[in-house]
Design an enzyme around this catalytic site. Structure first.
Site, PDB file in Angstrom:
ATOM      1  N   THR A   1       0.930  -1.278  -0.071  1.00 52.32           N
ATOM      2  CA  THR A   1      -0.098   0.093   0.003  1.00 52.32           C
ATOM      3  C   THR A   1       0.918   1.244  -0.213  1.00 52.32           C
ATOM      4  OG1 THR A   1      -1.948  -0.913   1.264  1.00 52.32           O
ATOM      5  CG2 THR A   1      -1.658   1.268   1.610  1.00 52.32           C
TER       6      THR A   1
ATOM      7  N   ARG B   1     -14.408  -7.082   0.946  1.00 52.18           N
ATOM      8  CA  ARG B   1     -13.758  -6.947   2.027  1.00 52.18           C
ATOM      9  C   ARG B   1     -13.117  -5.615   1.729  1.00 52.18           C
ATOM     10  NH1 ARG B   1      -8.325  -5.146   2.911  1.00 52.18           N
ATOM     11  NH2 ARG B   1      -7.611  -6.017   4.755  1.00 52.18           N
TER      12      ARG B   1
ATOM     13  N   GLY C   1     -10.388  -2.869   3.605  1.00 49.91           N
ATOM     14  CA  GLY C   1      -9.154  -2.784   4.757  1.00 49.91           C
ATOM     15  C   GLY C   1      -9.465  -1.520   5.538  1.00 49.91           C
ATOM     16  N   ASP C   2      -8.260  -0.955   6.064  1.00 48.59           N
ATOM     17  CA  ASP C   2      -8.229   0.197   6.715  1.00 48.59           C
ATOM     18  C   ASP C   2      -7.839   1.389   6.036  1.00 48.59           C
ATOM     19  OD1 ASP C   2      -5.613  -1.054   6.327  1.00 48.59           O
ATOM     20  OD2 ASP C   2      -4.782   0.402   7.522  1.00 48.59           O
TER      21      ASP C   2
ATOM     22  N   THR D   1      -0.123   1.324   6.812  1.00 48.68           N
ATOM     23  CA  THR D   1       0.044  -0.025   6.055  1.00 48.68           C
ATOM     24  C   THR D   1       0.040  -1.166   6.843  1.00 48.68           C
ATOM     25  OG1 THR D   1       1.097  -1.088   4.154  1.00 48.68           O
ATOM     26  CG2 THR D   1       2.417   0.337   5.521  1.00 48.68           C
TER      27      THR D   1
ATOM     28  N   THR E   1      -1.848  -5.087   8.147  1.00 53.04           N
ATOM     29  CA  THR E   1      -3.012  -6.101   8.206  1.00 53.04           C
ATOM     30  C   THR E   1      -4.207  -5.139   8.517  1.00 53.04           C
ATOM     31  OG1 THR E   1      -2.468  -6.590  10.353  1.00 53.04           O
ATOM     32  CG2 THR E   1      -1.851  -8.174   8.513  1.00 53.04           C
ATOM     33  N   GLY E   2      -4.912  -4.710   7.372  1.00 53.58           N
ATOM     34  CA  GLY E   2      -6.153  -3.506   7.637  1.00 53.58           C
ATOM     35  C   GLY E   2      -7.106  -4.028   8.965  1.00 53.58           C
TER      36      GLY E   2
END
Ligand code: ASP
Length: 367
Positions: free
Chosen positions: A200, A228, A230-231, A251, A253-254
């Site tokens: 990212t 899905r 992510g963050d 960046t 594991t969201g």
């Protein structure tokens, strides 16, 4: 030291200066970027890959620095730096983003303006060439903060932003990663394991006026399905900017970054710490014979020390790590601190500032 500064500006007291708003160090700017964190070690990158990534990071830094050097806005610098990385196939954003389970590419991006906490975000876009620019248009040209999927692409087209076929974003390397993911049993391997680095991209900046901004752009995780998210496009998780505290882009594991609200958590802790330190300094001012403080401690001359900002970023990353997450953040403050914090072996990263040469790094042991 702070008291000495406060003494020097004691005559500047006005009621309007009572609010605890840290001010920029006049004429100075800072830019920090990342291109993802993860298991990034020397034996995993060829010399050519290493060189290509450093060149891309330098190009992104230069693009953002050119804006700031001329007195431009942090928002413009953040967008400019991220667009360079979105176009570079080495990163999981724009062209070169990872594939979904269904073999498509779906982008997420967000941007935030520290002046007034305006924000824009998009998720699941598939045709907009520069998702970060679309996020910015959502912020400035729509009444909303967060748009998704085809609606976001439709808004993008209506805004006249460049549209491309979804296949334009595809690269062979990302296709191979999807094939590897699909070759395994679902549940046997997490999407995070496929590349072991997230790729990212993000940028944070403070401009000469002391305004901070943050942005993040990604393709998410290899093999993502069921819509899905992510963050990265979630304001407060992957991106946050607030002139009272800092700008953050994340960046990793969201899911864990969302649960901790990493970007907002760092900004909130910096804001509270700043206010505490300022109150402490004001309470320590000796009283003159007339019962008035001998001098006024001006918030604009005040800022946390770099190690204080680092401690806060590290503690939030540790909290996220304690839940099982991995990744990192870049942080800058209105008073120019520039910090990385990550719990992975490496993070593609770089920083530039008015008073220092640009510097890029990949591995955890580099400065
Ligand atoms: N944080 C991103 C996500 O979870 C992935 C990354 O950082 O590369 O979608």
């Amino acid at each position: 030291m702070r008291v000495a500064i406060a003494l020097a500006i004691a005559t500047l007291f006005t009621a309007s200066q009572l609010s605890a708003q840290p001010a920029a160090v006049q004429g100075r700017w800072t830019l920090v970027i990342h291109g993802g964190a993860g298991v990034i070690e020397r034996d995993r990158l060829t010399p050519e890959q290493d060189a290509a990534i450093r060149a891309a990071l330098n190009a992104a830094l230069e693009s953002g620095s050119a804006v700031l050097r001329e007195g431009g806005a942090s928002l413009d610098a953040v967008e400019a730096a991220i667009r360079v990385l979105e176009d570079d196939p080495n990163f999981n954003a724009g062209r070169g983003a990872v594939f979904t389970y269904d073999g498509t590419i779906e982008h997420d991006a967000s941007i935030m303006d520290g002046r007034n906490r305006s924000a824009g975000a998009v998720t699941g876009t598939s045709q907009t060439r520069y998702p970060i620019t679309l996020a910015r248009r959502v912020m400035t040209e729509s009444p909303h903060v967060f748009l998704r999927g085809s609606g976001a692409d439709q808004f993008s087209a209506e805004q006249g932003l460049e549209q491309v076929e979804n296949s334009w974003f595809a690269t062979d390397r990302r296709r191979e990663q999807l094939d590897e993911f699909l070759a395994r049993e679902v549940g046997e391997v997490s999407a995070y394991d496929i590349d072991m680095k997230y790729g990212t991209v993000g940028a944070v900046a403070v401009d000469m006026d002391g305004n901070v901004a943050a942005g993040t752009s990604t393709g998410g995780m290899t093999g993502k399905r069921w819509g899905r998210i992510g963050d990265s496009p979630v304001i407060g998780a992957g991106t946050y900017a607030d002139n009272r505290a800092c700008a953050v882009s994340a960046t990793g594991t969201g899911e864990y970054f969302i649960r901790v609200g990493v970007a907002h958590e760092i900004c909130a802790q910096i804001r509270f710490r700043f206010e505490q330190e300022l109150a402490h300094a004001r309470a320590s001012v000796p009283m003159a014979e007339d019962g008035m403080p001998e001098y006024y401690v001006d918030a604009s001359e005040f800022g946390l020390q770099p190690n204080q900002v680092q401690e806060i970023a590290d503690s939030v990353i540790a909290e996220m790590g304690a839940l099982g997450g991995t990744g990192g953040v870049i942080v800058t403050t209105p008073w120019g601190t520039a910090t990385y914090s990550f719990n992975t072996p490496g993070m593609y990263r770089g920083m530039a500032a008015s008073e220092m040469d640009a510097n890029v790094a990949i591995y955890g042991d580099e400065d």
